[in-house]
Enzyme design. Structure first.
Site, PDB file in Angstrom:
ATOM      1  N   ASP A 176       0.856  -1.194   0.000  1.00  0.00           N
ATOM      2  CA  ASP A 176       0.000   0.000   0.000  1.00  0.00           C
ATOM      3  C   ASP A 176       0.892   1.245   0.000  1.00  0.00           C
ATOM      4  O   ASP A 176       1.704   1.450   0.916  1.00  0.00           O
ATOM      5  CB  ASP A 176      -0.896  -0.011   1.241  1.00  0.00           C
ATOM      6  CG  ASP A 176      -1.977   1.067   1.157  1.00  0.00           C
ATOM      7  OD1 ASP A 176      -1.932   1.871   0.211  1.00  0.00           O
ATOM      8  OD2 ASP A 176      -2.846   1.092   2.045  1.00  0.00           O
ATOM      9  N   ASP A 228      10.682  98.242  29.249  1.00  0.00           N
ATOM     10  CA  ASP A 228      10.565  98.794  30.594  1.00  0.00           C
ATOM     11  C   ASP A 228      11.886  98.718  31.351  1.00  0.00           C
ATOM     12  O   ASP A 228      11.910  98.794  32.574  1.00  0.00           O
ATOM     13  CB  ASP A 228       9.468  98.077  31.378  1.00  0.00           C
ATOM     14  CG  ASP A 228       9.723  96.584  31.497  1.00  0.00           C
ATOM     15  OD1 ASP A 228      10.765  96.114  31.003  1.00  0.00           O
ATOM     16  OD2 ASP A 228       8.880  95.875  32.071  1.00  0.00           O
ATOM     17  N   ASP A 274      26.780  42.374  32.143  1.00  0.00           N
ATOM     18  CA  ASP A 274      25.442  42.168  31.608  1.00  0.00           C
ATOM     19  C   ASP A 274      25.448  42.503  30.125  1.00  0.00           C
ATOM     20  O   ASP A 274      26.496  42.792  29.539  1.00  0.00           O
ATOM     21  CB  ASP A 274      24.413  43.001  32.373  1.00  0.00           C
ATOM     22  CG  ASP A 274      24.742  44.481  32.350  1.00  0.00           C
ATOM     23  OD1 ASP A 274      25.393  44.931  31.391  1.00  0.00           O
ATOM     24  OD2 ASP A 274      24.359  45.190  33.291  1.00  0.00           O
ATOM     25  N   ASP A 301      -4.752  77.647  -0.993  1.00  0.00           N
ATOM     26  CA  ASP A 301      -5.621  78.764  -0.614  1.00  0.00           C
ATOM     27  C   ASP A 301      -4.967  80.068  -1.019  1.00  0.00           C
ATOM     28  O   ASP A 301      -3.771  80.278  -0.774  1.00  0.00           O
ATOM     29  CB  ASP A 301      -5.888  78.752   0.890  1.00  0.00           C
ATOM     30  CG  ASP A 301      -6.713  77.550   1.309  1.00  0.00           C
ATOM     31  OD1 ASP A 301      -7.602  77.152   0.537  1.00  0.00           O
ATOM     32  OD2 ASP A 301      -6.455  76.992   2.392  1.00  0.00           O
ATOM     33  N   ASP A 352      29.860  46.248  36.489  1.00  0.00           N
ATOM     34  CA  ASP A 352      28.513  46.758  36.240  1.00  0.00           C
ATOM     35  C   ASP A 352      28.561  48.271  36.323  1.00  0.00           C
ATOM     36  O   ASP A 352      29.470  48.845  36.934  1.00  0.00           O
ATOM     37  CB  ASP A 352      27.517  46.187  37.249  1.00  0.00           C
ATOM     38  CG  ASP A 352      26.080  46.437  36.814  1.00  0.00           C
ATOM     39  OD1 ASP A 352      25.867  46.638  35.605  1.00  0.00           O
ATOM     40  OD2 ASP A 352      25.170  46.426  37.669  1.00  0.00           O
TER      41      ASP A 352
END
Length: 1770
Positions: A457, A1700, A732, A1443, A667
């Site tokens: 098959d 002034d 980091d 305009d 850091d």
């Protein structure tokens, strides 16, 4: 060139290859290109006809006309041998050039060795090495000319005639490439090359050889000329000229994409649903199809979708057809809800009702296997080789394959089976459905089965056997279920392996399942393919991939079979297999199903709920709980994913092997806000992993260079001091560590950069904990010592020294001991902030103190000294010459050093006190050196604290003071960071003014006043400094003999401007003398120079001369406020211009005049002093800041300062006062957000296409937008905006030239709906426009000037509009846009011809177009310096995009211009302006009411009434109206704003919207609001509650005064001249960082035409400087307006400037050219002199109370605000 000859290879054979091609056909998947001619588009069918092959019979043949083909040979010619091409298959160069493939500068043909193909591919002609069709031997070649006429009669091209293969036709055009490539791919498949052609996913079954690659390249080159290839193909080949497979892969993908739309429609039209699958799955499938169609701009309405779904409903769902038949508004969501309801009801009804197992005849070809544990679908696949052309092996009907691999009819694409597959869930069972063993039934005749054989098959995914006799290693099944097409389970008893023993002793094994419920045994080709075994159905054999034959196969009926003799039997007991506990899974629901039904709940929660009967109709025993506890739901893994907890100690195993100083942690901390520029904002820390030794370095920024310098220093320090090399640095993933510069630095030094993993900050715990510890210490030390915050890093440095010396709880040694250093010597450490006295070894005078109080910070890093902070010098020094103050009760406690007042003599004595530092005392450098952390403290300027009353706390009058006041301990104060270094010296005189709050309240809640006068130094100055004449450092000489007499006398003092003012005689018992100031500023009016006087208590002193040069050598006597001080003008006309003529007709307030010498109520004239220190405010900085401003050598006392002179004998007692720890005070600093404000972001007021049309629920509005849409399309076509005769393929155009387009919709103020097709110029590539071109519009001042002149001269005003103005301008660049959406051309482009709205160059193109037309055709000229203002002898035109505003005395002149414009442009007359009564205009947002010869009113009432309620501001329309936009004395809190990010963005957007509208209104005509708008605009990025409330208050005031108008009246006809006046004002130091607010108002003939309020760009150090800055900003615009007025109106013009500030006027008119205080001040002053004298500018003084520009610089009380504005806006 001479043609090449083909050599014959007599040793090569072709028999096997011939057999393979002619008799062996591959069972392959459906060819995606195999579409019949009926389904092809028109151009495909045409090309098919043109290139078709005429059908032949054995007696006739036809060959297509092709210059590559040769005439067929006679039948007597035998098939040629498979020899090599001449020169290894090289094409002749002339043929290569004919195809234009020499473009690649590569050989025209690839060299290749022999490639065996069918002899039908070779022709006898040795000159042509490529295949051609071989006709029958009895025919001859037809005439090519005749063939040309025969092509049109052939309906479809043939690919094969007999055993001969037809080569593809030659590509004739670029458009036909997609059709041509179909035939070419089919040609390659017929040439035994189908298994190396990529599919639509880009996958291939095997790798091609070099010979096959050369063959494909050569054929593609021969039949596809290069110049006819599409652009995308050329781009691929230019990268790799031989990459033909990529071209084919993309071609297949494009064709699949083009067919997807058709497939979706077919799938939607063939929907079927009967409840066999879940309703949710069905809904998802349908929604996916509809969404995919929508993405292709195909909108499937709910009604159509419902009709298609209802048509396919069956079973219990069929009744929904009748229910929805009468409904007109069908909603897809409602229909899905109905289907879901019925599906759920059926589940409940079938809870205890077993379903009937259907017969095999009902099975469809669908088979899947699903293990319970993983819920993974296993669909069948076809893995065998596709090398045969015969039909594949038949499939078993009870176990079907996926329809994805089934062959589809070319004339019809049926998607129903495909859709049904994906609508189901393979593991899903209905509640109550039982799995039971069914009896084997047969869908075919039992005679068809071949006994003792396995059915091969090709569609089965698993091998199934009915007998366990051959099953090896069998185990009972508890996991795998086999489901048929009806979703019925096929019970599986056992799982095992089949062992094969093929011919030649080849053995193999495949997986197999045992079940008795099938008709026959199935052998899966997929399982065989996994073992590299394929089936050849032409030779009926099973073969290995190398061609080895393993076993024969037998065809019986319609199927192929394999004998079971090759199976090795098993000795397993059948009882073991057949006695599998089937009840284990029978009648039990799989846990994954229940898990999904109960909302993916937890396993324990579900089990406990069933035990407690929390869920009915379901018992715990009904569920299969095996493996439930370990079941992993993919959806849960995705939806409930969480990050792992950090494993404590996980990094230690990586760091054990490192020695001291080889592994560092680092850091960065920061920034720290509100610090002086000289103080660091960051620090970077380092920690050694082994020793825990710590370093800290200060940083001013986080730039790459700064970080790199620190790393260079620390590495060099460790190398030299500890003889170690750093190997690893852990940090980091901040950008300061991950940048390329630092990465390269680490790489060059062999250092490993170790970064933390994502979302695992605890892995960086060493550095993080250090920073936290240091900051805790820093806060503690600063709080304990009371030192100012700018010394924060000194506290960190001190903490680092101590921490390195102490033993931590986890270690037995300190960091210093681990590093091999000696312990900390406690004798070298002082408490942080310890008061000390630093010795001054080199004072200026012998009478100067030898000691300077200071505070110990930390040991020096660069010497054996100590870092001492000296508050009096605002410096830190490194010295050993200090004495520790140990007795807190010493006599020094009674003195307050910080509040001392020095006279001018002692100021001179301390002028050079920085020189006292000897060689062992190093003054700190200005440069930041990382090796000396304390260097940053140099030139720290401190801000002044509010004054503390040294007098008695009881209420006293100004003349009764205590002789021995109780003084409080004061700390060092902070001053402006911008003051020069000379200002760090102790001030000669400190202001000591008590504060008394006046109980008399004003409209703003009360006035704060002082109860003492503000004395000034008298005009008696010392001549001690005569050896340095002219020096600006002259001081007042006050000796110990200058005692105060108790007698009183009248004396006079000279003011700064030279005005003499009398002293007022008063009785007093005090020894303090007072003098008069020339100003009494209110709390928010420090810039004013009021004329009120202050009473003076005369003191008997020695009068001496003043050597300081006076600015005004001959100042005028004091005048009343009605008189002005004129400027001396070189112009003769100055005789006719007076102050009264300038002030006449100006909208100034009417005031009741007071005598300047009126002193009836002294207390009312006392300057107001606020007792509270404040930060930046809406009203500016508090007066206390000005009053405490120190006087230095470079900074004279300002007019509004109050000072108290202290006798000399108290100096020595008070100069040591600041030994107590200072108090930390909040500095007056601008929030960082204010610096980020660049401009006000415009708020989108338009709608998108989907908002206006697609999803618009307002049908009426939608219809209007649709109408506007079609109107815009018509206008675009009318203007020939793009080429309409040709569409361009999107892939063929350079992406830079493609401009995205969109429709925007809006509703105009007149109610009309507007649609505009615009280009996305915001993402336009810079190469597509000229950045030098400018889009100009009329300046608002020019419009206001033109309107003012029109009113005074009775002009007619005509308003015009030009429709689609930009489309009149041609575009020069080559640009393309996407077509409008209604055309449905998603992959096409249009060539632009006109300047479409939105393009960067459109405005400039239109400006040049209209400018040229007005000049050449209308006889206009543009006014120089004022773009878009055009004029001729009769008409003035102001142009704003499309305009036009026309001004003319004669209306016919306007009409003439209109007629000329209409010849070229579509011009609409908005308002002709011909009526004599009041005419209303709407000009550029201004609502104008114009009555010729009378008045003009400018407002925005209608617009504001419409827009303000839409701002979501809580307006109070019926409550009490606000009478002023803001209140003086309200200060914005500068504390850091802590807010959620989403809320922050929302509030910033709200501020942009509110301030944007307010700014628009303010600059149009509400000039009285500009100060408040400008101040709030600076806080857009700081949307605190207080800022929002102030903004709401401003919007509320605009709402309450929305009816206010700017009122103009016609100028008196008796005035022969035009008068242009600028009124200037400045508010000194009322903005953050001591910036000043300046404002100007411009008036033409008494009419306010413009105003400006802004923050001064430079920091002014006095009121005069601020006023000069304001005047210098006004004069250039005043001159430009003067030029415009003279061009528009030929009358003479008078220019005036009012201020002034008398001192400003004196400086302007002075001829003294001595050096000014600083170069900025001097430059502006000299420039003002030149501009005033060279432009006939009249400068006059205006009283502060009449200065209407005061509203532009500060908030005012209600009464004052009304008084200054009610004359010109009401």
């Amino acid at each position: 060139m001479e043609s090449q000859q083909l050599h014959q290879n007599p040793h090569s054979l072709h028999g096997s290859a011939y057999a393979s091609v002619t008799s062996k056909e591959v069972p392959s998947n459906q060819d995606p290109l195999a579409v019949s001619a009926s389904n092809l588009p028109e151009f495909d069918r045409d090309s098919t006809k043109v290139n078709s092959q005429q059908e032949t019979t054995p007696g006739t043949s036809a060959v297509p006309e092709n210059h590559h083909h040769v005439s067929p040979q006679p039948a007597s010619v035998p098939p040629p041998q498979n020899g090599q091409y001449q020169q290894h298959g090289m094409m002749t160069p002339n043929k290569a050039m004919a195809s234009n493939w020499a473009h690649y500068q590569q050989p025209s043909m690839m060299t290749c060795s022999h490639y065996q193909t069918s002899p039908a591919y070779y022709q006898p002609d040795p000159h042509y090495p490529l295949p051609q069709y071989i006709p029958p031997l009895s025919t001859s070649s037809p005439d090519p000319i005749d063939l040309k006429n025969q092509h049109s009669e052939i309906p479809q091209a043939k690919t094969k005639v007999g055993n001969n293969v037809l080569p593809p036709h030659t590509l004739t055009s670029e458009e036909n490439f997609s059709t041509w490539v179909k035939f070419y791919i089919r040609f390659l498949k017929n040439s035994n090359l189908g298994d190396i052609i990529p599919n639509d996913q880009g996958e291939i079954k095997r790798q091609m050889t070099y010979e096959e690659h050369a063959y494909i390249y050569n054929t593609f080159q021969a039949f596809a000329p290069f110049h006819l290839l599409p652009t995308w193909v050329k781009q691929i080949l230019e990268i790799n000229y031989a990459d033909i497979l990529t071209v084919l892969c993309k071609s297949v993908s494009k064709m699949q994409t083009n067919n997807q739309e058709l497939k979706d429609w077919i799938a939607l039209a063939n929907l079927e649903y009967d409840g066999s699958t879940s309703a949710d799955t069905f809904e998802i499938t349908v929604s996916t199809i509809i969404q995919r169609l929508k993405e292709n701009n195909i909108n499937v309405s709910d009604r159509l979708a419902c009709q298609l779904i209802l048509k396919g409903l069956s079973g219990d769902f069929k009744y929904l057809r009748n229910q929805y038949r009468t409904k007109t508004n069908m909603k897809l969501s409602q229909l899905f809800a109905e289907i879901q309801l019925i599906y759920d009801e059926n589940k409940i009804m079938n809870l205890n009702k077993p379903s009937q197992y259907k017969q095999h005849s009902e099975y469809k070809n669908v088979s899947r296997t699903s293990p319970n544990t993983t819920n993974t679908k296993v669909t069948t696949r076809n893995y065998h080789r596709t090398n045969s052309s015969k039909p594949r092996a038949a499939k078993a009907h009870n176990i079907a394959t996926s329809s994805k691999f089934s062959r589809v009819n070319n004339d019809h694409i049926n998607e129903s089976t495909v859709s049904s597959q994906y609508l189901s869930d393979d593991n899903e069972l209905s509640l109550g459905q039982q799995q039971k063993e069914s009896k084997p039934t047969h869908t075919i005749d039992s005679n068809d089965e071949l006994p003792d054989h396995l059915l091969i098959d090709s569609g089965a995914s698993q091998t199934l056997v009915r007998s366990a006799h051959y099953l090896h290693h069998a185990t009972p099944n508890s996991e795998i279920n086999i489901v048929d097409a009806q979703k019925q389970d096929i019970p599986i008893n056992a799982i095992g392996n089949l062992h094969f023993n093929f011919q030649n002793g080849t053995k193999t094994s495949i997986k197999a399942l045992h079940t008795p419920n099938i008709a026959y045994d199935l052998l899966s080709l997929s399982e065989l393919a996994n073992q590299n075994i394929t089936a050849c159905f032409t030779r009926n054999t099973l073969e290995r991939s190398d061609g080895t034959v393993l076993a024969p196969i037998v065809k019986h009926g319609d199927f192929y079979w394999l004998s079971k003799k090759y199976l090795i039997p098993s000795h397993i007991s059948k009882l073991t297999i057949n006695n599998v506990n089937k009840s284990k899974s029978v009648n039990k629901y799989p846990y994954p199903l229940i898990h999904r039904m109960l909302g993916h709940a937890n396993f324990r929660s579900i089990q406990k709920s069933l035990k407690k009967n929390a869920v009915t109709y379901l018992k715990e025993s009904d569920i299969e709980w095996s493996n439930a506890s370990t079941y992993q739901c993919p959806d849960c893994l995705i939806g409930k994913s969480t990050k792992h907890r950090h494993v404590k100690g996980s990094r230690l195993k990586y760091q054990e092997s490192y020695e001291p100083f080889q592994y560092l942690h680092t850091d960065i901390f920061g920034p720290v806000h509100h610090l002086p520029k000289s103080a660091p904002s960051y620090f970077i820390s380092f920690t050694d992993e082994k020793t825990r030794f710590q370093w800290v370095y200060p940083l001013h920024d986080r730039r790459e260079e700064s970080i790199l310098n620190v790393f260079t220093s620390i590495l060099a320090f460790i190398k030299n001091q500890f003889n170690a090399r750093v190997l690893v640095i852990q940090m980091d993933r901040g950008s300061e560590y991950t940048n390329k510069t630092l990465h390269k630095f680490f790489t060059n030094r062999g250092i490993t950069a170790c970064y933390t993993t994502t979302a695992d900050s605890r892995a960086h715990g060493v550095a993080e904990r250090l920073n936290r510890t240091l900051l805790n210490d820093c806060r503690t030390l600063l709080h304990c010592s009371g030192l100012p915050n700018h010394l924060w890093f000194s506290a960190v440095e001190f903490s680092t020294i101590i921490r390195n010396s102490l033993v931590s709880p986890k270690n037995d040694k300190s960091a210093r001991q681990h590093a091999g250093l000696a312990g900390l010597d406690i004798t070298t450490i002082l408490p942080f902030g310890q008061p000390v006295i630093v010795n001054n070894h080199n004072p200026d005078s012998k009478i100067h103190p030898r000691g300077i109080p200071g505070y110990a910070l930390h040991p020096s890093r660069n010497s054996y000294g100590y870092i001492i902070y000296l508050p009096s010098l605002k410096k830190t020094v490194d010295t050993t010459n200090y004495v520790i103050l140990q007795d807190n009760q010493s006599k020094l406690d009674q003195f307050n050093y910080d509040t001392l007042t020095f006279d001018d003599d002692l100021n001179r004595l301390t002028a050079h006190n920085q020189s006292f530092i000897e060689q062992n005392e190093t003054e700190q450098s200005y440069d930041q050196n990382t090796e000396s952390d304390h260097d940053y403290q140099s030139e720290i300027e401190i801000n002044s604290d509010p004054l503390v009353n040294d007098f008695s706390s009881q209420s006293m009058n100004p003349l009764q003071l205590d002789h021995e006041p109780v003084q409080k301990v004061r700390a060092p104060k902070e001053v402006d960071a911008d003051i020069s270094e000379y200002n760090i010296l102790p001030s000669p005189v400190r202001s000591r003014t008590p504060h008394i709050i006046n109980k008399e309240s004003t409209e703003m809640g009360g006035t704060i006043e002082s109860d003492t006068t503000s004395p000034r130094h008298s005009s008696t100055f010392t001549a001690r400094n005569q050896k340095r004449p002219g020096s600006p450092n002259d001081m007042i000489d006050l000796t110990s003999q200058d005692r105060v007499n108790y007698g009183l006398e009248n004396i006079k003092t000279t003011r700064l401007g030279g005005t003499e003012e009398p002293y007022i005689q008063r009785n007093s018992d005090t020894n303090i003398k007072y003098r008069t100031t020339n100003s009494t500023p209110s709390i928010d009016d420090r810039s004013s120079n009021s004329e009120s006087t202050t009473p003076i208590i005369s003191i008997e002193t020695k009068a001496v001369c003043d050597n300081t040069p006076s600015i005004d050598t001959d100042p005028p006597e004091y005048r009343s406020s009605d008189h002005a001080t004129p400027n001396i003008m070189p112009d003769k006309s100055s005789k006719n211009v007076t102050a009264d003529s300038i002030l006449d007709d100006l909208p100034l307030p009417d005031l009741t005049h007071k005598s300047p010498t009126d002193t009836s109520d002294v207390s009312k004239d006392i300057p107001h002093i606020h007792s509270r220190q404040t930060n930046s405010s809406l009203g500016g900085m508090d007066d206390s800041n000005v009053l405490t401003t120190t006087k230095s050598k470079k900074r004279s006392l300002e007019d509004n300062e109050t000072e108290i002179e202290v006798s000399r004998d108290t100096w020595n007692n008070k100069n040591m006062r600041s030994l107590e720890p200072p108090r930390s005070k909040k500095r007056i600093n601008l929030i960082a957000a204010i610096k980020g404000v660049k401009s006000i972001k415009p708020v989108r007021t338009t709608l998108r296409y989907d908002e206006a049309i697609t999803y618009n629920k307002d049908n009426k509005e939608k219809d209007r937008y649709v109408e506007a849409y079609h109107k815009e399309i018509s206008q675009l076509l009318k203007m020939n905006t793009w080429d309409t005769n040709k569409y361009y393929d999107r892939n063929d155009i350079d992406p830079k030239k493609v401009i995205n387009s969109m429709f925007i919709f809006n509703k105009k103020r007149d109610g009309t709906h507007k649609a505009r097709f615009v280009a996305r110029g915001d993402i336009q590539h810079p190469d597509t426009y000229d950045s030098d071109m400018q889009s100009n519009t009329v300046h608002h001042y020019a419009l206001m000037t033109s309107l003012s002149i029109a009113l005074d001269n009775d002009y007619y005003i005509t308003q015009l509009d030009i429709s689609s103005a930009y489309l009149y301008a041609d575009i020069k660049e080559e640009l393309y846009i996407r077509p409008p959406p209604h055309l449905g051309l998603n992959d096409k482009l249009l060539r632009l011809r006109k300047s479409l709205y939105g393009l960067k160059q459109s405005g400039a193109n239109w400006y040049e177009t209209i400018k040229s037309y007005l000049i050449n055709c209308c006889d206009m000229q543009e006014v120089r310096g004022w773009s878009c203002v055009f004029k001729n002898s009769q008409v003035t035109i102001c142009l704003f995009v499309d305009d036009m505003i026309l001004f003319s005395k004669d209306l016919n002149a306007n009409k003439k211009i209109i007629t000329t414009l209409k010849k070229q442009y579509d011009t609409k007359i908005i308002n002709l302006g011909e009526r004599d009564n009041e005419i209303q205009y709407d000009i550029l947002g201004l609502e104008i009411k114009y009555q010729r010869s009378k008045y003009m009113k400018l407002g925005m009432e209608k617009s504001l009434t419409e827009k303000l309620p839409k701002l979501n501001v809580p307006l109070n329309p019926k409550g009490k109206k606000l009478r002023a936009p803001g209140q003086p004395g309200h200060y914005i809190d500068q504390d850091e704003l802590e807010i959620d990010e989403d809320e922050y963005k929302e509030k910033v957007h709200e501020m942009q919207k509110l301030i944007g509208l307010a700014s628009y209104v303010g600059y149009k005509f509400r000039f009285d609001l500009l100060y408040y708008i400008n101040t709030l605009a600076q806080h857009i990025l700081f949307p605190s509650r207080q800022v929002l409330d102030m903004t709401y208050e401003l919007i509320q005031f605009m709402w309450d005064t929305r009816d206010k108008q700017l009122i103009w009246h016609k100028n008196k006809p008796t005035k022969p001249d035009n008068k242009l006046v600028a009124i200037s004002d400045a508010s000194y130091g009322n903005q953050p960082y001591y910036k000043s607010q300046i404002g100007n108002i411009f008036l033409l003939n008494g009419k306010v035409i413009g105003g400006k309020s802004t923050k001064a760009s430079l920091t002014c150090t006095s009121t005069t400087e601020a006023e000069i800055h304001a005047v210098s900003e006004a004069i250039p615009l005043l001159n430009n307006l003067s030029h415009l007025v003279q061009e528009l109106n030929k009358k003479p013009i008078i220019k005036g400037l009012l201020t002034d500030s008398r001192s400003t006027i004196s400086i302007i008119k002075s001829t003294n050219e001595e050096k000014f205080r600083n170069r900025f001040f001097g430059t502006k002053a000299m420039r003002l002199r030149d501009e005033v004298s060279g432009n006939n500018l009249y400068v006059y003084y205006i009283e502060t109370k009449k200065n209407i520009a005061d509203v532009m610089t500060k908030p005012l009380p209600i009464k004052t605000f009304k008084l200054l504005t009610n004359k010109w806006i009401h």
